[in-house]
Design an enzyme around this catalytic site. Sequence first.
Site, PDB file in Angstrom:
ATOM      1  NE  ARG A 120      -9.496  -6.714   2.673  1.00  0.00           N
ATOM      2  CZ  ARG A 120      -8.410  -5.954   2.768  1.00  0.00           C
ATOM      3  NH1 ARG A 120      -8.031  -5.218   1.741  1.00  0.00           N
ATOM      4  NH2 ARG A 120      -7.704  -5.917   3.867  1.00  0.00           N
ATOM      5  CB  VAL A 121     -13.841  -2.280   0.973  1.00  0.00           C
ATOM      6  CG1 VAL A 121     -13.282  -0.896   1.243  1.00  0.00           C
ATOM      7  CG2 VAL A 121     -14.581  -2.291  -0.366  1.00  0.00           C
ATOM      8  N   GLY A 122     -10.675  -2.748   2.119  1.00  0.00           N
ATOM      9  CA  GLY A 122      -9.784  -2.664   3.276  1.00  0.00           C
ATOM     10  C   GLY A 122      -9.905  -1.332   3.990  1.00  0.00           C
ATOM     11  CG  ASP A 123      -6.372  -0.018   5.894  1.00  0.00           C
ATOM     12  OD1 ASP A 123      -6.146  -1.080   5.279  1.00  0.00           O
ATOM     13  OD2 ASP A 123      -5.561   0.929   5.946  1.00  0.00           O
TER      14      ASP A 123
ATOM     15  CB  THR B 250      -0.874  -0.020   1.264  1.00  0.00           C
ATOM     16  OG1 THR B 250      -1.760  -1.128   1.183  1.00  0.00           O
ATOM     17  CG2 THR B 250      -1.679   1.257   1.423  1.00  0.00           C
TER      18      THR B 250
ATOM     19  CB  THR C 155       0.914   0.692   4.861  1.00  0.00           C
ATOM     20  OG1 THR C 155       1.150  -0.525   4.136  1.00  0.00           O
ATOM     21  CG2 THR C 155       2.106   0.958   5.764  1.00  0.00           C
ATOM     22  N   GLY C 156      -0.721  -1.826   5.957  1.00  0.00           N
ATOM     23  CA  GLY C 156      -0.683  -3.060   6.749  1.00  0.00           C
ATOM     24  C   GLY C 156      -2.002  -3.809   6.669  1.00  0.00           C
ATOM     25  CG  HIS C 157      -4.389  -7.522   8.832  1.00  0.00           C
ATOM     26  ND1 HIS C 157      -4.959  -7.949  10.003  1.00  0.00           N
ATOM     27  CD2 HIS C 157      -5.031  -8.183   7.838  1.00  0.00           C
ATOM     28  CE1 HIS C 157      -5.906  -8.845   9.735  1.00  0.00           C
ATOM     29  NE2 HIS C 157      -5.953  -9.003   8.430  1.00  0.00           N
ATOM     30  N   GLY C 158      -5.469  -4.523   6.767  1.00  0.00           N
ATOM     31  CA  GLY C 158      -6.625  -3.626   6.778  1.00  0.00           C
ATOM     32  C   GLY C 158      -7.645  -3.958   7.829  1.00  0.00           C
TER      33      GLY C 158
HETATM   34  N1  GLY Z   1      -3.917  -1.849   4.102  1.00  0.00           N
HETATM   35  C1  GLY Z   1      -4.361  -2.299   2.852  1.00  0.00           C
HETATM   36  C2  GLY Z   1      -5.451  -3.254   2.918  1.00  0.00           C
HETATM   37  O1  GLY Z   1      -5.564  -4.011   3.872  1.00  0.00           O
HETATM   38  O2  GLY Z   1      -6.245  -3.284   2.020  1.00  0.00           O
END
Ligand code: GLY
Length: 301
Positions: free
Chosen positions: A197-200, A169, A220-223
Amino acid sequence: MKPSIMVHGGAWKIPDETHADHIGGTYVAAKAGWAILAGGGSAMDAVETAVSIMEDDSTFDAGIGSVLNRTGGIEMDAMIMDGQMLALGAVGAVRGIMNPVKLARLILQDTDHSLLVGEGARRFAESKGMRLCAEAELTVPREIERFRLLQQEKDYHLSDGFTPDPMDTVGAVAVDVAGNVAAATSTGGAHYKLPGRVGDSPLVGSGAYADNHTGAASATGHGESIMKVVLAKTATDALGRGLSVQEAADYAVNHMFERVGGYGGIILVDCDGQTAFAYNTPHMAVAWADENGSILARIKE
Ligand code: GLY
């Protein structure tokens, strides 16, 4: 006001052989954003330009080079936020455009809405004269190979990709000569995600936040972890409580890990133009302009 910019190209275990590309890509993005600020341009133009340059760079998981979802498609998320009036534009799960951050800016400027998703977002892009592209133009061999490998992993879970392998990201934060702050974030999201799927990244306060009263952040990272702790707003709120920019960045990432076990990183700028970043992954790619306007780019370990 002395302007300031910082950009990131993701926080994860960045393979050694791609370090030079990450350093080069973030350097070029920060330099272009800085040129706008140094010329008296706005923080919004600086972050949009910096992020769109990284979207065009196939090194990163944004725009060209985005990861593939579970059906082999590409769905991208992005947001841009203006700290002056808390105005934001965002796009979720959009297909077939080159620069989601530019679409997010058009949503902010030309609609009464803040977030458009999917086919509606794509149709809006077309109505504004943005070029629609074939998915093949965004797809790189690296991601086709990864997709094929993941297809063979029957027990693959999304979060596996973030411990410690989140993707690239991209994001930027800036302050301009007028003292306005802005943030932008763009991503292809998580590899092998479910369609839809929509992330953060396009969620206000999660993937980015900007407020002239506190500062601006891009995550950035685990949404799925970032959105649970509203990471970007957690960091800017910490600035509002009087923490220094480094303390606030550290606090936000530590809070995410302690509360939900999440991995990722954040870049942060305060209203005085001080920048900092924090991450709990093996690496983070960052670039910024120092007090002399020289651009520094690093893979931090
Ligand atoms: N941080 C990007 C995502 O999880 O989509």
